[in-house]
Design a protein around this motif. Structure first.
Motif, PDB file in Angstrom:
ATOM      1  N   GLU A   1      76.240  55.107  67.280  1.00  0.00           N
ATOM      2  CA  GLU A   1      74.853  55.242  67.682  1.00  0.00           C
ATOM      3  C   GLU A   1      74.009  54.077  67.209  1.00  0.00           C
ATOM      4  OE1 GLU A   1      76.596  57.072  65.655  1.00  0.00           O
ATOM      5  OE2 GLU A   1      75.576  57.422  63.750  1.00  0.00           O
TER       6      GLU A   1
ATOM      7  N   HIS B   1      75.765  62.871  72.784  1.00  0.00           N
ATOM      8  CA  HIS B   1      75.804  62.860  71.320  1.00  0.00           C
ATOM      9  C   HIS B   1      75.161  61.586  70.770  1.00  0.00           C
ATOM     10  CE1 HIS B   1      77.614  63.743  67.298  1.00  0.00           C
ATOM     11  NE2 HIS B   1      77.608  62.423  67.207  1.00  0.00           N
ATOM     12  N   GLU B   2      75.615  60.440  71.253  1.00  0.00           N
ATOM     13  CA  GLU B   2      75.110  59.179  70.712  1.00  0.00           C
ATOM     14  C   GLU B   2      73.638  58.969  71.080  1.00  0.00           C
ATOM     15  OE1 GLU B   2      76.987  58.226  68.587  1.00  0.00           O
ATOM     16  OE2 GLU B   2      79.037  58.615  69.188  1.00  0.00           O
TER      17      GLU B   2
ATOM     18  N   HIS C   1      71.405  60.793  68.774  1.00  0.00           N
ATOM     19  CA  HIS C   1      71.288  60.080  67.493  1.00  0.00           C
ATOM     20  C   HIS C   1      70.101  59.108  67.461  1.00  0.00           C
ATOM     21  CE1 HIS C   1      74.442  61.321  64.883  1.00  0.00           C
ATOM     22  NE2 HIS C   1      75.451  60.889  65.607  1.00  0.00           N
TER      23      HIS C   1
ATOM     24  N   GLU D   1      74.784  64.518  61.598  1.00  0.00           N
ATOM     25  CA  GLU D   1      75.866  64.736  62.565  1.00  0.00           C
ATOM     26  C   GLU D   1      75.887  66.168  63.097  1.00  0.00           C
ATOM     27  OE1 GLU D   1      77.363  62.488  63.968  1.00  0.00           O
ATOM     28  OE2 GLU D   1      77.439  60.761  62.623  1.00  0.00           O
TER      29      GLU D   1
ATOM     30  N   TYR E   1      80.530  67.914  61.284  1.00  0.00           N
ATOM     31  CA  TYR E   1      80.275  67.864  62.734  1.00  0.00           C
ATOM     32  C   TYR E   1      80.375  69.277  63.325  1.00  0.00           C
ATOM     33  CZ  TYR E   1      80.909  62.744  62.861  1.00  0.00           C
ATOM     34  OH  TYR E   1      80.779  61.399  62.682  1.00  0.00           O
TER      35      TYR E   1
HETATM   36 ZN   LIG Z   1      77.518  61.197  65.527  1.00  0.00          ZN
END
Ligand SMILES: [Zn+2]
Length: 634
Positions: free
Chosen positions: A271, A302-303, A306, A336, A407
């Motif tokens: 990220e 997901h990224e 971030h 995370e 996670y």
């Molecule tokens: Zn991550």
């Protein structure tokens, strides 16, 4: 130059990550002219040349050590080669620090005001004959003694003429294969990777009417790899809309999804504030079929999440003024864990996953955690504090040792928090209110803010009063059954059950998976208690499970089951047979040249995890996963 101004003028915002070294008062020399050249892609080498303004006397240079997002001191210093430092063509001796391998000392002669630093970095995991990805931290030394945000770099990249490229960096000039970017602080440079290649596509996924641009940039080893279906492009545009509807803010000028679709480069994502370095686990096949896509669909959400959670808002001590000082990982259950929760939610809301796929994924992870025997001795918080250990630890015995559980267990934790807010507020509020308040401030800014455990608790209390400190403390520090792992799933009107019907996510992992955490292999952890490689290698066993008690262990290789040559199908047929007959399984395995038959007492049949509805209870997952009306379209 907006970004320069932000970084240089508003460092005071990072108050809780204070205490920059005393040398910070003195301005560093600069700017540094950095040229990274990729002359012959087939040799997979970056040539680095820095012209660094200096003052005579002792000088210390650093190679970046703690790479943001890696949560570990894994800057690839061991790969660096050919380091040569000169002034006016004369060589200057350097020596490596005796203790810190990332530190170089030299003495700048009188009369010298600039030095040339040259070295080479081999990047076989990021360069192929047709493409490259450059994370600038592998290709630069920087000054010790000054915060990285005060060190201005003038970057130039030389790539084969004809290759196209993308980055969050702003181009100042481009001629042939030489690209000059506008100067940036060193921390922004490290935060702004570049992808480039022969087969390249840039797709604008900006929602209609927004002045802030988001780009999907694809690079592959052939034209087929970057051939993304139109329906997927529409999904990624919806992802931007849904992310905006969730956070009501953005923390970038423009945003670039830098997606590498190669079978030859490393996999995974990293990220950044204004971009993400996404390397499809399925490589060139990401868009080729449903199984591959299922495993890669949550990567970009997901990224992208971030950019808000992790880059803009960061746990104190995970932010440091340079890349030399050690990061501390205590807050990774937010950084995370919440990113998995929100990112996967947005994967469904954008259409990249169906709600059923989300349930298959979460059932698979919840089952793994419910069988994570290591939680009996190692609380979740220790996996965050020890993140730099667990990222690199072997899969052998990982059930008992634990993995990067912040996670997937973080996802269950935040589902529980979301459900608690929803229940206590009689459905009037949810985690979205927290997301807007916590991540939505300073709209447009990408100056990192840091926070403490108490800041998280206070922000939750501002949304919904509750003993959040108690809930979080118990979950993070509790061991074994003290942790209410499944409480969020159960409060949402669903239950985790096991049946002999395969889990679709598990099937995809077994068929085409490549990830390290949830990797390719045969998962029979919930039946005989073994995770196997596709060739019958025992990767892990359930601590004190049936296979463990029979003497099986990671490192062994299965030869036969009940006299039949080992294969995945054979193992599963014999597990079914043992349920009917009630007889133990005779599993022959070898290790270090010695073979032995192990008697495994297990007659429970095949067990695959699923989420099923709890009759009569409200289906909250339906609400959580439903798309929101598009926001104000910024
Ligand atoms: Zn991550």
């Amino acid at each position: 130059m907006t970004r320069l101004k932000w970084f240089l003028a508003t460092g005071a915002l990072m108050a809780s990550a204070c205490c920059i070294a005393s040398t910070s008062a003195k301005a560093p020399p600069g700017p540094v002219a950095l040229t990274v050249q990729l002359s012959r892609p087939s040799q997979q080498l970056f040539d680095v040349h820095e012209v660094m303004p200096v003052r005579p006397g002792p000088l210390t240079l650093y190679y970046p050590k703690w790479i943001p997002g890696d949560h570990a001191p894994d800057g690839p210093i061991d790969q660096m080669m050919g380091l040569e430092i000169t002034a006016g063509g004369k060589r200057i001796a350097w020596h490596r620090d005796d203790v810190d391998m990332f530190t170089f000392h030299l003495t700048v002669p009188q009369g010298v005001d600039r030095i040339d630093v040259r070295f080479q970095f081999p990047a076989s995991d990021r360069i192929t004959p047709h493409l490259m990805g450059l994370a600038w931290n592998v290709a630069a030394l920087y000054y010790a003694g000054y915060p990285t945000k005060a060190q201005i770099f003038q970057p130039t990249l030389v790539i084969p003429a004809g290759w196209r490229y993308a980055s969050a960096l702003v181009t100042a000039g481009h001629s042939g294969g030489t690209i000059t970017f506008k100067p940036v602080p060193f921390n922004t440079l490290v935060d702004s990777p570049v992808i480039a290649g022969e087969y390249f596509r840039e797709i604008d996924v900006t929602p209609a009417g927004s002045p802030v641009h988001r780009y999907l940039d694809l690079v592959g080893d052939g034209v087929a790899a970057v051939n993304i279906p139109d329906a997927r492009i529409a999904d990624y545009r919806r992802l931007v809309e849904q992310e905006q509807a969730l956070f009501h803010s953005h923390h970038y000028d423009d945003y670039h999804f830098l997606l590498t679709l190669s079978d030859y480069t490393s996999k995974g994502g990293l990220e950044h504030h204004q971009s993400s370095d996404d390397r499809a686990r399925s490589g060139a096949k990401m868009f080729a079929d449903a199984d591959h896509f299922m495993l890669d669909a949550s990567l970009l959400p997901h990224e992208y999440t971030h950019s808000w959670n992790g880059k803009f808002m960061r746990p104190a001590q995970l932010w440091q003024p340079d890349f030399e000082r050690a990061e501390q990982g205590w807050g990774l259950w937010v950084y995370e864990g919440l990113t998995v929760y929100l990112g996967d939610m947005l994967t469904v809301r954008s259409g990249l996953w169906s709600p059923d796929t989300w349930r298959q994924v979460v059932a698979y992870r919840a089952a793994a955690l419910a069988h994570q025997t290591g939680s009996a001795w190692r609380p979740l918080i220790d996996t965050t504090v020890g993140a730099q250990l667990v990222y690199g630890s072997t899969e052998r015995w990982s059930n008992w040792r634990r993995q990067t559980d912040f996670y997937r267990e973080g996802q269950l934790l935040w589902l529980a928090v979301d459900m608690k807010i929803r229940t206590l507020s009689q459905d009037r509020r949810s985690i979205e209110d927290f997301a807007q308040k916590f991540f939505g401030r300073d709209d447009g800014s990408f100056v990192t803010r840091t926070y403490t455990f108490d800041d998280v608790v206070n922000a939750l209390n501002a949304v919904q009063p509750y003993d959040w400190a108690g809930l979080l403390h118990d979950w993070l520090n509790g061991v074994g059954r003290q942790v209410p792992l499944l409480s969020g799933i159960e409060a949402s009107g669903w239950r985790l059950v096991y049946s002999d019907q395969p889990n679709r996510y598990q099937n995809a992992l077994e068929n085409v998976g490549q990830g390290e955490l949830e990797g390719k292999g045969v998962n029979e952890m919930y039946s005989v208690g073994m995770f196997l490689g596709n060739g019958g290698e025992v990767v892990d066993v359930l601590w004190h499970g049936p296979a463990f008690e029979a003497g099986l262990a990671p490192g062994m290789k299965l030869i036969s089951v009940n006299g039949r040559q080992y294969g995945t199908r054979v193992l599963r047929e014999e597990i079914i047979q043992a349920q009917k007959s009630g007889k133990p399984l005779l599993i022959k395995a070898q290790i270090d040249g010695a073979a032995k038959v192990h008697t495994v007492h297990y007659d429970g049949g095949l067990k695959y995890p699923h989420l099923v509805r709890a009759p009569g209870e409200t289906d909250y997952l339906e609400k959580i996963l439903a798309p929101k009306p598009p926001g104000d379209g910024r």
